[in-house]
Design a protein around this motif. Structure first.
Motif, short mmCIF file in Angstrom:
data_model
loop_
_atom_site.label_atom_id
_atom_site.label_comp_id
_atom_site.label_asym_id
_atom_site.label_seq_id
_atom_site.Cartn_x
_atom_site.Cartn_y
_atom_site.Cartn_z
N LEU A 93 19.83 -5.40 11.91
CA LEU A 93 20.43 -5.20 13.23
C LEU A 93 21.60 -4.21 13.17
CD1 LEU A 93 20.37 -8.86 14.60
CD2 LEU A 93 18.94 -6.93 15.33
N ALA A 94 22.38 -4.28 12.11
CA ALA A 94 23.50 -3.34 11.98
C ALA A 94 22.99 -1.90 11.90
CB ALA A 94 24.32 -3.69 10.75
N LEU A 95 21.92 -1.68 11.15
CA LEU A 95 21.35 -0.33 11.05
C LEU A 95 20.68 0.10 12.35
CD1 LEU A 95 19.85 -0.55 7.45
CD2 LEU A 95 21.87 0.75 8.16
N LEU A 96 20.19 -0.87 13.10
CA LEU A 96 19.54 -0.55 14.37
C LEU A 96 20.56 -0.10 15.42
CD1 LEU A 96 16.92 -0.55 16.07
CD2 LEU A 96 17.43 -2.94 16.64
N PHE A 97 21.68 -0.81 15.50
CA PHE A 97 22.67 -0.51 16.55
C PHE A 97 23.72 0.51 16.10
CE2 PHE A 97 21.48 -4.98 17.80
CZ PHE A 97 20.77 -4.59 18.93
N TRP A 98 23.91 0.66 14.78
CA TRP A 98 24.87 1.64 14.27
C TRP A 98 24.15 2.51 13.24
CZ3 TRP A 98 26.31 -3.35 15.43
CH2 TRP A 98 27.34 -3.49 16.37
N PRO A 99 23.36 3.47 13.67
CA PRO A 99 22.55 4.27 12.74
C PRO A 99 23.42 5.08 11.78
CG PRO A 99 22.55 5.23 14.95
CD PRO A 99 23.20 3.91 15.07
N ARG A 100 22.87 5.32 10.58
CA ARG A 100 23.57 6.09 9.57
C ARG A 100 23.31 7.57 9.78
NH1 ARG A 100 27.19 3.58 8.86
NH2 ARG A 100 27.71 4.73 6.97
N SER A 101 24.20 8.39 9.29
CA SER A 101 24.01 9.83 9.38
C SER A 101 22.95 10.27 8.37
CB SER A 101 25.34 10.54 9.08
OG SER A 101 25.79 10.23 7.79
N ARG A 102 22.26 11.34 8.70
CA ARG A 102 21.28 11.99 7.84
C ARG A 102 20.08 11.13 7.50
NH1 ARG A 102 23.55 14.54 2.69
NH2 ARG A 102 24.86 12.70 2.51
N VAL A 103 19.84 10.07 8.31
CA VAL A 103 18.63 9.27 8.12
C VAL A 103 18.33 8.58 9.45
CG1 VAL A 103 19.93 7.26 7.30
CG2 VAL A 103 17.53 7.50 6.69
N THR A 104 17.05 8.49 9.79
CA THR A 104 16.66 7.87 11.06
C THR A 104 16.87 6.35 10.98
OG1 THR A 104 14.37 7.54 10.36
CG2 THR A 104 14.93 9.66 11.42
N ARG A 105 16.88 5.72 12.18
CA ARG A 105 17.00 4.25 12.20
C ARG A 105 15.87 3.62 11.40
NH1 ARG A 105 18.92 5.30 17.52
NH2 ARG A 105 20.86 4.16 18.01
N GLY A 106 14.63 4.06 11.69
CA GLY A 106 13.49 3.47 11.00
C GLY A 106 13.55 3.69 9.50
N GLY A 107 13.96 4.87 9.10
CA GLY A 107 14.06 5.17 7.67
C GLY A 107 15.13 4.33 7.00
N ALA A 108 16.27 4.16 7.67
CA ALA A 108 17.35 3.36 7.10
C ALA A 108 16.94 1.90 6.94
CB ALA A 108 18.60 3.47 7.98
N ILE A 109 16.33 1.36 8.00
CA ILE A 109 15.90 -0.05 7.95
C ILE A 109 14.84 -0.24 6.87
CG2 ILE A 109 14.71 -1.86 9.23
CD1 ILE A 109 16.14 -0.79 11.76
N GLY A 225 35.46 0.92 12.99
CA GLY A 225 34.19 0.57 12.39
C GLY A 225 33.92 -0.92 12.26
N LEU A 226 34.62 -1.73 13.06
CA LEU A 226 34.45 -3.18 12.94
C LEU A 226 33.17 -3.70 13.58
CD1 LEU A 226 37.94 -4.85 13.53
CD2 LEU A 226 36.55 -4.87 11.47
N GLY A 227 32.54 -2.89 14.41
CA GLY A 227 31.36 -3.37 15.13
C GLY A 227 30.30 -3.99 14.24
N PRO A 228 29.82 -3.27 13.21
CA PRO A 228 28.81 -3.87 12.32
C PRO A 228 29.32 -5.13 11.61
CG PRO A 228 28.95 -1.49 11.98
CD PRO A 228 30.10 -1.86 12.87
N LEU A 229 30.58 -5.12 11.21
CA LEU A 229 31.13 -6.30 10.54
C LEU A 229 31.15 -7.50 11.47
CD1 LEU A 229 34.14 -4.99 8.40
CD2 LEU A 229 31.97 -5.91 7.59
N LEU A 230 31.50 -7.26 12.74
CA LEU A 230 31.51 -8.36 13.71
C LEU A 230 30.11 -8.96 13.86
CD1 LEU A 230 33.86 -6.99 16.51
CD2 LEU A 230 34.34 -8.82 14.90
#
Length: 577
Positions: A93-109, A225-230
């Motif tokens: 869920l963290a990767l879905l709502f806060w995507p990483r740079s240089r990689v797609t959501r699907g790729g990161a998950i 950057g607290l969103g994913p931690l929350l």
């Protein structure tokens, strides 16, 4: 330029937040305790932290590999402490709502889940091939985790562990029997857990800062950057909601909660960037850390106080007494380690004969019973009283500071002692055993029993000492005030006794025995009218011969023949019985 230089030196909001977080975590009582405890909790917490590091802040030169590594670490954490399995859905869920740079959501998950499965699939397949699914007992014996009462440990019941485990109920069974009740219990755990987290695991100062930080994070556009931690912390919290609260279980939540407290301290720098705000936040951090440090020192002292150090002394004594073929029954294995002997487990039994049969089958010739066994094997708490003579048990060593008794088992063990059928004697031996073992707030009724016994042995000073300790925790106990009054009367302190009897009667106005004592105290002070007033209507319930004798004399003197005759009848009835 100056702001950039300060930020690069860690003086910016993120640096302040990190500093505050580290300070608060270092002095947290729960974190400190499990930092040196021989458990898997800190290892799981370390793996969780490492997983989140690569999940939320992957290395700039290898974010893809970092996400795979995060999944691997999350799986290792989950197999170390099963509650860490929450990292899998939380990370997705963290990767879905806060995507990483240089990689797609699907790729990161995909990379994160793949890393998790690299560890989870082989181990699960290996375990399943041997008839065990990881985590299955959590669901199979789910009722164990829903009750905070120590009696939940029915896996220790005799005759065998598999038989006693049937007393547990699975999650499916509980859902099928009363799903609404289970849901209500879980919902009720939410405020209960939050309150215990604040008061025990964190302490109110740090918890208050955490609540302020949560409010700031919700209202602020800049939450560092607290969103994913929350999100991840909330999922971890919900994972623990079905079970009873425990500081040990709640340890994984501490870093998330203290992140919010640290954000509250860094927020003035984010909003105002003023020296005054920074100083105020710094002072709040120092104050919260200082209070947490004091609580932590007290907590570690209490942990040290409860260490089973009595096994050192008892183990040495057992080593001197035992033969190479000896075995000892004990709840924990420390005494066997220090004595160099095999230890037979100490299951729970309802009767002494069952324990004796088990001891013979285990070829054990020694039995170790300490304050720890008294808490988890309460059926035989009286074994902690070395004065409780029991057939076939010989006291060979006893410790005083932390109560423990080492017995040699011989012929006749298993036959109930004669006093076991006397409720008062049983209560007396239990009281001698449990006073000093239980917390003072729980031990008060046992102290009252010891005071009654001391009074019967004409030891009023000892009775008053026990009663005064009991009254600190049970000030509304009428029997305690009555016993105190009787002890004071034996010491010739009639006025102080009158005060105690008055308080006892206020708490139990219909008790004729207390009225009898009150009248005697008044009479000793020369208040005949007051004594007669206290005794009227109470004669039929008084059994004390001395008080009945005084009643006869006083009512004869007052010409109250009916009450005098009633007191005389009670006096004769006593001797007839």
């Amino acid at each position: 330029v100056r702001r950039r230089a300060m930020a690069s030196a860690g003086a910016g909001p993120a640096g302040l937040m990190a500093l505050a977080f580290a300070a608060l975590l270092a002095v947290n009582p729960t974190f400190d305790r499990y930092g040196y405890s021989a458990t898997n909790d800190m290892l799981a917490l370390g793996l969780t932290g490492a997983s989140l590091l690569f999940l939320l802040a992957p290395l700039e030169d290898g974010p893809r590999r970092g996400l795979v590594l995060s999944g691997v670490l999350a799986a290792l954490a989950a197999f170390t402490r099963y509650s860490a399995v929450a990292l899998l859905p939380a990370g997705v869920l963290a990767l879905l709502f806060w995507p990483r740079s240089r990689v797609t959501r699907g790729g990161a998950i995909t990379r994160f889940v793949a890393g998790f499965l690299i560890v989870a699939l082989p181990w699960t397949a290996f375990a399943a091939a041997r008839g065990h699914l990881p985590g299955a007992p959590l669901l199979q014996f789910f009722s164990f985790y829903t009750s905070p009462n120590s009696n939940r440990s029915v896996q220790d019941l005799a005759p065998t562990t598999p038989d006693s485990l049937r007393a547990y109920r699975s999650l499916g069974s509980m859902l099928g029997h009363d799903p609404a009740g289970l849901v209500r219990t879980m919902l009720g755990h939410i405020p209960q857990h939050l309150e215990l987290e604040a008061s025990e695991t964190l302490g109110w100062p740090a918890a208050t800062l955490g609540a302020i930080g949560l409010l700031f994070a919700i209202l602020s556009r800049t939450a560092l950057g607290l969103g994913p931690l929350l999100l991840i912390g909330a999922i971890q919290f919900l994972t623990l909601v079905p079970v009873f609260h425990s500081d040990r279980y709640a340890l994984p939540l501490v870093p998330f909660e203290l992140s919010l407290a640290a954000f509250a301290l860094a927020m003035p720098r984010v909003r105002a960037r003023s020296r005054a705000a920074a100083l105020l936040a710094g002072a709040a951090c120092v104050l919260a850390a200082a209070i947490s440090l004091i609580r932590s020192v007290e907590a570690q002292r209490e942990v040290r106080r409860l260490l089973p150090t009595e096994t050192l002394e008892a183990g040495r004594a057992l080593h001197r007494l035992a033969t190479p073929a000896s075995h000892v029954i004990a709840r924990k294995g420390q005494i066997g380690y220090y004595a160099g002997l095999p230890v037979a487990p100490f299951p729970r039994f309802a009767r002494l004969a069952e324990l004796a049969d088990y001891a013979r089958s285990a070829h054990a010739d020694f039995l170790f019973y300490s304050w720890y066994e008294a808490q988890l094997r309460p059926e035989f708490a009286w074994l902690l009283d070395s004065t409780a003579a029991t057939p076939g048990l010989e006291v060979v060593h006893a410790t005083a500071n932390k109560k423990s008794v080492l017995y040699r088992m011989g012929d006749g063990f298993g036959r109930d002692p004669d006093w076991l059928g006397d409720p008062y004697q049983l209560r007396l031996h239990q009281s001698r055993a449990l006073v000093g073992v239980l917390p003072d707030s729980i031990a008060a009724p046992y102290r009252i029993t010891l005071a009654v016994d001391a009074l019967g042995k004409d030891e009023p000073a000892e009775a008053i000492e026990e009663i005064d300790q009991a009254l600190r925790w049970r000030p509304a106990e009428p029997l305690a005030w009555q016993v105190r009054g009787e002890a004071l009367m034996k010491q010739g302190q009639g006025r102080e006794a009158l005060e105690s009897f008055t308080r006892s009667l206020a708490l139990s106005p219909d008790d004729p025995e207390v009225r009898g004592d009150l009248g005697l105290a008044k009479l000793s002070l020369g208040d005949s009218a007051g004594a007669a007033g206290a005794w009227r209507g109470a004669i039929g319930g008084v059994t004390d011969v001395q008080i009945l004798s005084e009643m006869m004399r006083l009512f004869d003197k007052l010409g109250d023949d009916a009450r005098a005759d009633s007191a005389r009848a009670g006096w004769h009835r006593h001797f007839k019985d």
